[in-house]
Design a protein around this motif. Sequence first.
Motif, PDB file in Angstrom:
ATOM      1  N   PRO A  96       0.795  -1.240   0.000  1.00 35.55           N
ATOM      2  CA  PRO A  96       0.000   0.000   0.000  1.00 35.55           C
ATOM      3  C   PRO A  96       0.822   1.283   0.000  1.00 35.55           C
ATOM      4  O   PRO A  96       0.363   2.304  -0.479  1.00 35.55           O
ATOM      5  N   TYR A  97       2.045   1.263   0.521  1.00 38.93           N
ATOM      6  CA  TYR A  97       2.847   2.484   0.578  1.00 38.93           C
ATOM      7  C   TYR A  97       3.486   2.844  -0.766  1.00 38.93           C
ATOM      8  O   TYR A  97       4.047   3.913  -0.923  1.00 38.93           O
ATOM      9  N   CYS A  98       3.399   1.974  -1.747  1.00 37.99           N
ATOM     10  CA  CYS A  98       3.954   2.259  -3.078  1.00 37.99           C
ATOM     11  C   CYS A  98       2.919   2.990  -3.924  1.00 37.99           C
ATOM     12  O   CYS A  98       1.735   2.678  -3.862  1.00 37.99           O
ATOM     13  N   PRO A  99       3.345   3.949  -4.734  1.00 37.25           N
ATOM     14  CA  PRO A  99       2.388   4.686  -5.569  1.00 37.25           C
ATOM     15  C   PRO A  99       1.741   3.825  -6.656  1.00 37.25           C
ATOM     16  O   PRO A  99       0.632   4.091  -7.089  1.00 37.25           O
ATOM     17  N   MET A 100       2.429   2.777  -7.092  1.00 35.24           N
ATOM     18  CA  MET A 100       1.892   1.886  -8.122  1.00 35.24           C
ATOM     19  C   MET A 100       1.322   0.654  -7.424  1.00 35.24           C
ATOM     20  O   MET A 100       1.975   0.054  -6.582  1.00 35.24           O
ATOM     21  N   ARG A 101       0.088   0.265  -7.748  1.00 38.17           N
ATOM     22  CA  ARG A 101      -0.557  -0.867  -7.084  1.00 38.17           C
ATOM     23  C   ARG A 101      -0.216  -2.214  -7.727  1.00 38.17           C
ATOM     24  O   ARG A 101      -0.018  -3.196  -7.040  1.00 38.17           O
ATOM     25  N   HIS A 102      -0.192  -2.251  -9.070  1.00 40.05           N
ATOM     26  CA  HIS A 102       0.087  -3.494  -9.793  1.00 40.05           C
ATOM     27  C   HIS A 102       0.974  -3.198 -11.002  1.00 40.05           C
ATOM     28  O   HIS A 102       0.923  -2.110 -11.564  1.00 40.05           O
ATOM     29  N   SER A 103       1.742  -4.211 -11.407  1.00 37.75           N
ATOM     30  CA  SER A 103       2.610  -4.076 -12.571  1.00 37.75           C
ATOM     31  C   SER A 103       2.437  -5.304 -13.457  1.00 37.75           C
ATOM     32  O   SER A 103       2.273  -6.417 -12.961  1.00 37.75           O
ATOM     33  N   ILE A 104       2.487  -5.067 -14.763  1.00 40.51           N
ATOM     34  CA  ILE A 104       2.410  -6.143 -15.747  1.00 40.51           C
ATOM     35  C   ILE A 104       3.736  -6.170 -16.495  1.00 40.51           C
ATOM     36  O   ILE A 104       4.126  -5.188 -17.122  1.00 40.51           O
ATOM     37  N   GLY A 105       4.440  -7.293 -16.420  1.00 40.18           N
ATOM     38  CA  GLY A 105       5.700  -7.452 -17.141  1.00 40.18           C
ATOM     39  C   GLY A 105       5.426  -8.084 -18.491  1.00 40.18           C
ATOM     40  O   GLY A 105       4.830  -9.155 -18.572  1.00 40.18           O
ATOM     41  N   VAL A 106       5.829  -7.398 -19.551  1.00 42.94           N
ATOM     42  CA  VAL A 106       5.565  -7.875 -20.910  1.00 42.94           C
ATOM     43  C   VAL A 106       6.868  -8.007 -21.675  1.00 42.94           C
ATOM     44  O   VAL A 106       7.713  -7.109 -21.654  1.00 42.94           O
ATOM     45  N   GLN A 107       7.021  -9.136 -22.345  1.00 42.67           N
ATOM     46  CA  GLN A 107       8.152  -9.342 -23.254  1.00 42.67           C
ATOM     47  C   GLN A 107       7.680  -8.939 -24.642  1.00 42.67           C
ATOM     48  O   GLN A 107       6.901  -9.652 -25.275  1.00 42.67           O
ATOM     49  N   PHE A 108       8.105  -7.760 -25.087  1.00 40.99           N
ATOM     50  CA  PHE A 108       7.694  -7.248 -26.397  1.00 40.99           C
ATOM     51  C   PHE A 108       8.651  -7.725 -27.481  1.00 40.99           C
ATOM     52  O   PHE A 108       9.861  -7.843 -27.247  1.00 40.99           O
TER      53      PHE A 108
END
Length: 92
Positions: A46-58
């Motif tokens: 919760p203390y991070c400004p970003m809640r979720h991240s999606i890692g994509v191999q482009f």
Amino acid sequence: MKKSLRDAVAIESLEVPGLGLVTKGLKVRHPKFGAGTVVALFRFPPYCPMRHSIGVQFESVGYTALASEYAKLQLESPDRKSTRLNSSHLGI
């Protein structure tokens, strides 16, 4: 103890508004980076400004981690045309 993004937890799936349920292996398209495959999903404390991240191999630029709420990802259809997932795709 310093709080950082290293406190992220890997997750198996993530519901993303406008995209639907995202899981590893999902083929996606980004307006700038092109076609790619989801390879990682993370939830941040919760203390991070970003809640979720999606890692994509482009295909064009390699691995990129995107904030789920700003990712602008679309589903990649088999005929290489992009489409946004909406309730009609889910039979709702």
